[in-house]
Design a protein around this motif. Structure first.
Motif, PDB file in Angstrom:
ATOM      1  N   CYS A 114       0.811  -1.236  -0.035  1.00 57.73           N
ATOM      2  CA  CYS A 114      -0.185   0.152   0.005  1.00 57.73           C
ATOM      3  C   CYS A 114       0.931   1.244  -0.021  1.00 57.73           C
ATOM      4  O   CYS A 114       0.385   2.284  -0.430  1.00 57.73           O
ATOM      5  N   GLY A 115       2.162   1.076   0.724  1.00 56.17           N
ATOM      6  CA  GLY A 115       3.122   2.220   0.533  1.00 56.17           C
ATOM      7  C   GLY A 115       2.781   3.324   1.603  1.00 56.17           C
ATOM      8  O   GLY A 115       3.326   4.114   1.847  1.00 56.17           O
ATOM      9  N   CYS A 117       1.796   1.727   5.124  1.00 52.94           N
ATOM     10  CA  CYS A 117       1.753   1.001   6.274  1.00 52.94           C
ATOM     11  C   CYS A 117       3.028   0.885   6.955  1.00 52.94           C
ATOM     12  O   CYS A 117       3.956   1.363   6.223  1.00 52.94           O
ATOM     13  N   CYS A 120       5.510  -1.404   4.664  1.00 52.94           N
ATOM     14  CA  CYS A 120       5.848  -0.875   3.502  1.00 52.94           C
ATOM     15  C   CYS A 120       6.790   0.365   3.626  1.00 52.94           C
ATOM     16  O   CYS A 120       7.617   0.237   2.771  1.00 52.94           O
ATOM     17  N   CYS A 128       2.819  -6.186   3.997  1.00 51.49           N
ATOM     18  CA  CYS A 128       1.895  -5.249   3.960  1.00 51.49           C
ATOM     19  C   CYS A 128       0.901  -5.317   5.054  1.00 51.49           C
ATOM     20  O   CYS A 128       0.158  -6.499   5.027  1.00 51.49           O
TER      21      CYS A 128
END
Ligand SMILES: [Zn+2]
Ligand SMILES: [Zn+2]
Length: 387
Positions: A114-115, A117, A120, A128
């Motif tokens: 997701c970039g 959390c 990430c 993730c």
């Protein structure tokens, strides 16, 4: 005509509106269907899939569902296309993408986290915290093609640019489809494990990850590298990929032999790829005090583990999911430098139309199949092209 908002295409590479795609029905049931060719969004490209390798995890997903997670549940009867170890050619660019060019050959990592959390942000995007939350109101932008979003048993797929790895012209489609397998071994040994040159490694189980685990360990300067297993033909391939010693567990006491081969003390690392019922107990007795055990196989049974031995000997145990921290890029670097020949584990190629046959070869290990590859173009259907 194929088009999308802000999407760049090229007249040299025409893209159809619809494509062939295998979809998962009931457990074990794959059907050939037609789907619209997906359209890339921001930070995504469309990849024409040129080769896709079958993984043991695909077989697990097709028969049992997990670890795929579609719309919050099992992937059956949801028009889901599995397959995750693929490579291909970039044929369309999403809005703003200038990192890759149309016509460029790439192989892919599986997980686009997701970039946002904690994991990430640490580069551990295969862990993730928003895994599978990529639908409806819960859309966190997470993708793991073939696990939580449509995968590679089809002709085209969209990929986040963070999952792409450029490959050289000299690397064949089949070899490029194996980069991600080597990337998993790399992640387990270096980023998660902290291996440095000169440390000793045992790999248990000569499946694809185990065999490329041997190759990566050797290329990283591990010494000695020992491979254990039950099938002599696979152990022989392990030797060709760099194992200093191989042990057939049917003929020898594996823990004793490992210790003898390493000055009586056991090794610094065990990479457990067999999933055998007693594998963890054997692994913790193969490592030396303070050693590390990387668990890369999915066993079905729950087995009692000798925790007291782990505590008294300061042993580290860690599971590994996929290939984080761009380890796959470094695996590709080894492969493009020809530090090892991953194609030694590629045994069969089939046409995309023959996916069920290809899966049967992989599952039943027909003709000693190890890695079976499927191609949408250039391979006649119903022909077995063993290499
Ligand atoms: Zn896989
Ligand atoms: Zn995340």
């Amino acid at each position: 005509m194929y088009a999308g908002p802000g999407v760049k295409t090229s007249a040299d590479v025409p893209i159809p509106e619809r494509m062939k795609a295998w979809v998962l029905g009931n457990p074990g049931e794959l059907k050939l269907a037609e789907k619209p060719v997906p359209v890339p969004k921001r930070a995504e490209v469309l990849v024409r899939i040129d080769a896709v390798a079958i993984c043991a995890t695909d077989l697990e997903i097709i028969d049992h569902g997990s670890p795929a997670l579609i719309q919050g549940g099992k992937p059956f009867n949801k028009n889901f296309t599995p397959g995750h170890e693929y490579m291909g050619t970039v044929v369309a660019l999403g809005p703003g993408v200038d990192e890759y060019k149309i016509g460029q050959r790439v192989t892919v990592e599986i997980h686009a986290g997701c970039g946002q959390c904690k994991r990430c942000r640490e580069g551990m995007y295969t862990s993730c915290h928003n895994y599978g939350l990529n639908y409806g109101d819960l859309d966190k932008g997470h993708r793991a093609n073939g696990f939580t979003t449509d995968g590679g048993f089809c002709e085209y797929q969209v990929n986040n640019i963070n999952t792409l790895i450029a490959i050289p012209d000299a690397m064949s489609d089949e070899e490029a489809a194996l980069v991600v397998t080597a990337g998993t071994a790399m992640y387990g040994l270096t980023e998660l494990g902290g291996l440095v040159a000169g440390e000793s490694v045992v790999v248990t189980g000569p499946g694809p990850i185990g065999l490329l685990g041997v190759a990566v360990a050797k290329a990283l300067g591990a010494q000695p590298v020992i491979l254990t297993g039950t099938r002599d033909n696979r152990l022989k391939i392990g030797r060709e990929l760099g194992a200093d010693h191989v042990i057939n567990v049917r003929n020898e006491n594996v823990v004793e032999t490992v210790k003898q081969l390493n000055g009586g003390r056991g090794v610094d690392y065990v990479v457990e790829c067999s999933g055998a019922p007693n594998a963890v107990n054997e692994a913790i007795h193969m490592v030396n005090r303070g050693g590390k055990v990387c668990l890369a196989a999915f066993p079905h049974e729950k087995t009692p583990v000798d925790v007291a031995h782990i505590v008294r000997n300061n042993i580290y145990l860690y599971g590994i999911r996929g290939e984080g921290k761009s380890a796959t890029h470094r695996a590709e670097a080894f492969m493009s430098q020809k530090r090892f020949d991953a194609t030694k584990i590629h045994t069969h190629t089939f046409a995309l139309d023959d996916l069920p046959t290809a899966i049967r070869y992989a599952k039943e290990r027909i003709e000693d199949a190890i890695k079976v590859v499927v191609k949408a173009r250039g391979v006649a259907a119903h022909r077995v092209a063993a290499e």
